[in-house]
Design a protein around this motif. Structure first.
Motif, short mmCIF file in Angstrom:
data_model
loop_
_atom_site.label_atom_id
_atom_site.label_comp_id
_atom_site.label_asym_id
_atom_site.label_seq_id
_atom_site.Cartn_x
_atom_site.Cartn_y
_atom_site.Cartn_z
N PRO A 75 0.81 -1.24 0.00
CA PRO A 75 0.00 0.00 0.00
C PRO A 75 0.84 1.28 0.00
N GLU A 76 1.94 1.30 0.76
CA GLU A 76 2.78 2.52 0.82
C GLU A 76 3.39 2.81 -0.57
N PHE A 77 3.81 1.74 -1.23
CA PHE A 77 4.40 1.88 -2.55
C PHE A 77 3.35 2.39 -3.54
N GLN A 78 2.12 1.85 -3.46
CA GLN A 78 1.04 2.28 -4.34
C GLN A 78 0.72 3.76 -4.13
N LEU A 79 0.71 4.19 -2.86
CA LEU A 79 0.45 5.61 -2.56
C LEU A 79 1.54 6.49 -3.15
N GLY A 80 2.79 6.04 -3.02
CA GLY A 80 3.91 6.81 -3.58
C GLY A 80 3.80 6.96 -5.08
N VAL A 81 3.44 5.86 -5.75
CA VAL A 81 3.28 5.90 -7.22
C VAL A 81 2.14 6.82 -7.60
N THR A 82 1.00 6.70 -6.88
CA THR A 82 -0.19 7.48 -7.22
C THR A 82 -0.02 8.96 -6.96
N TYR A 83 0.57 9.31 -5.81
CA TYR A 83 0.61 10.72 -5.39
C TYR A 83 1.94 11.41 -5.60
N VAL A 84 2.99 10.68 -6.01
CA VAL A 84 4.28 11.32 -6.25
C VAL A 84 4.76 11.09 -7.69
N VAL A 85 4.90 9.81 -8.06
CA VAL A 85 5.50 9.49 -9.36
C VAL A 85 4.62 9.96 -10.52
N TRP A 86 3.32 9.61 -10.48
CA TRP A 86 2.41 9.99 -11.58
C TRP A 86 2.30 11.51 -11.74
N PRO A 87 2.02 12.28 -10.67
CA PRO A 87 1.95 13.75 -10.84
C PRO A 87 3.28 14.34 -11.32
N LEU A 88 4.41 13.81 -10.83
CA LEU A 88 5.71 14.32 -11.25
C LEU A 88 5.92 14.09 -12.74
N MET A 89 5.51 12.92 -13.23
CA MET A 89 5.64 12.62 -14.65
C MET A 89 4.76 13.56 -15.47
N MET A 90 3.52 13.80 -15.04
CA MET A 90 2.62 14.67 -15.79
C MET A 90 3.14 16.11 -15.83
N VAL A 91 3.66 16.60 -14.70
CA VAL A 91 4.20 17.97 -14.65
C VAL A 91 5.40 18.08 -15.60
N THR A 92 6.26 17.05 -15.61
CA THR A 92 7.44 17.06 -16.48
C THR A 92 7.03 17.11 -17.95
N ILE A 93 6.02 16.31 -18.32
CA ILE A 93 5.58 16.25 -19.72
C ILE A 93 4.96 17.57 -20.15
N VAL A 94 4.14 18.16 -19.28
CA VAL A 94 3.51 19.46 -19.61
C VAL A 94 4.58 20.53 -19.74
N ALA A 95 5.55 20.54 -18.80
CA ALA A 95 6.63 21.55 -18.85
C ALA A 95 7.46 21.40 -20.12
N GLU A 96 7.78 20.16 -20.49
CA GLU A 96 8.53 19.92 -21.73
C GLU A 96 7.75 20.37 -22.96
N GLY A 97 6.45 20.06 -22.96
CA GLY A 97 5.61 20.47 -24.09
C GLY A 97 5.55 21.97 -24.25
N LEU A 98 5.39 22.68 -23.13
CA LEU A 98 5.35 24.15 -23.17
C LEU A 98 6.69 24.72 -23.64
N TYR A 99 7.78 24.14 -23.12
CA TYR A 99 9.11 24.64 -23.48
C TYR A 99 9.37 24.48 -24.98
#
Length: 198
Positions: free
Chosen positions: A120-144
């Motif tokens: 469960p701790e690993f799932q929470l980390g993936v859901t609330y840290v890894v996934w949002p971080l990936m989305m922010v990176t992709i949006v930032a790269e697209g804008l740049y």
């Protein structure tokens, strides 16, 4: 009593999907079947069915030729949004650099697999840290990349009408897996971008 029974019997014999009009006499079954909706291009004869089959085959072979031509870099087979020197320049800029966005599909599949792990701790980390971080990176790269290409295109292609929308075009291409991009990349990662007119 007898009238209602006969009307129920008439309704039971009507084809499926038939809705009677209010105030109008109930039509015979054969007349109601004529008004049922049928496909507009349904063939009436065997000859017509064969003609439609040949047309479908011709369309499919044309689409296959277009895909093959686009993969070989033949501009006449490109989609309308891929034509022109501005779009070619945008493709070259995107294709000449490595980005996190091109691995988006792989990351997404990896995250889905990781969510099935029984921690469960690993799932929470993936859901609330890894996934949002990936989305922010992709949006930032697209804008740049979108803003950079738009700015360069205005400088390199003054007065060209196709500059509009080139930033989004570049950002969307960046999201695609490199091997699956159409038109195929002309440049390898790290190669210099040819200047317009060269």
């Amino acid at each position: 009593m007898a009238g209602s029974a006969s009307s129920e019997a008439t309704e039971a014999t009507q084809p499926k999907g038939y809705t009677p009009k209010k105030g109008a006499p109930t039509p015979k079954r054969s007349e109601a079947e004529k008004t049922l909706r049928r496909p507009l291009n349904a063939p009436q004869t065997r000859k017509e069915a064969y003609r439609q089959y040949r047309e479908r085959q011709a369309r499919e072979s044309t689409r296959a030729a277009q895909r093959g031509g686009a993969a070989r870099g033949e501009e006449r087979y490109f989609r309308p949004q891929d034509h022109g020197p501005v779009r070619a320049y945008a493709r070259d800029v995107v294709d000449s650099r490595r980005s996190v966005s091109e691995f988006f599909l792989y990351f997404s599949l990896a995250i889905i697999v990781l969510l099935f792990l029984p921690f469960p701790e690993f799932q929470l980390g993936v859901t609330y840290v890894v996934w949002p971080l990936m989305m922010v990176t992709i949006v930032a790269e697209g804008l740049y990349i979108g803003n950079r290409i738009k700015k360069d295109a205005r400088r390199l292609f003054p007065g060209d009408d196709t500059i509009r929308g080139v930033g989004m075009y570049a950002a969307m291409r960046q999201l695609q897996i490199r091997r699956l991009r159409l038109p195929k990349p002309r440049l390898k990662v790290g190669q210099p971008i040819p200047t317009p007119g060269s």
